[in-house]
Motif scaffolding. Structure first.
Motif: not given
Length: 140
Positions: A117-121, A125-128, A131-132
């Motif tokens: 979650f922190i990485k995405q916040r 722009t970086e997708e997990s 996710s598609e």
């Protein structure tokens, strides 16, 4: 020909597919079994009895006052005094280790989710990995 239902051995074990989760469970299980006697001793429940001036002594005093002068058999203080004097039984260690392993695995999973979650916040722009990719908007 009808397909046979999957056996329990072929079902995915989502919790234990991650090596870090297994390590977290192992640390939690072993840690709980090791920490319990240390914690009881720190509270004052020792092999020689209840240590004077300790939290255990205060608990024993409160239990004795509440019971009119004696500590009731089977009470929390009596049970902890017994465990402090002779240690935990094998079955208690197994239960304690199992609970510790479950807590260790849960903490690892929660920390992994929080880090993702922190990485995405930090970098939206970086997708997990889960996710598609979204479709690009059409060019005008």
């Amino acid at each position: 020909m009808a397909e046979a239902p999957p056996s329990a051995l072929t079902l995915p074990l989502n919790v234990f597919t991650n090596t870090r989760t297994i390590i977290g469970a192992a640390i939690g299980g072993v840690g709980a079994v090791i920490a319990a006697p240390i914690a009881l001793s720190a509270l004052g429940f020792t092999g020689a009895g209840i240590a004077a001036g300790s939290i255990a002594a205060k608990m024993m005093s409160a239990a004795a006052i509440a019971n009119g002068g004696g500590v009731a058999a089977g009470s929390l203080v009596a049970t902890l005094q017994s465990v402090g004097a002779v240690g935990l039984s094998a079955s208690s260690n197994i239960i304690l280790g199992s609970v510790g392993a479950a807590v260790g695995a849960a903490v690892e999973q929660a920390s992994e989710t929080l880090l993702e979650f922190i990485k995405q916040r930090r970098d939206p722009t970086e997708e997990s990995e889960d996710s598609e990719p979204e479709d690009d908007p059409p060019n005008p």
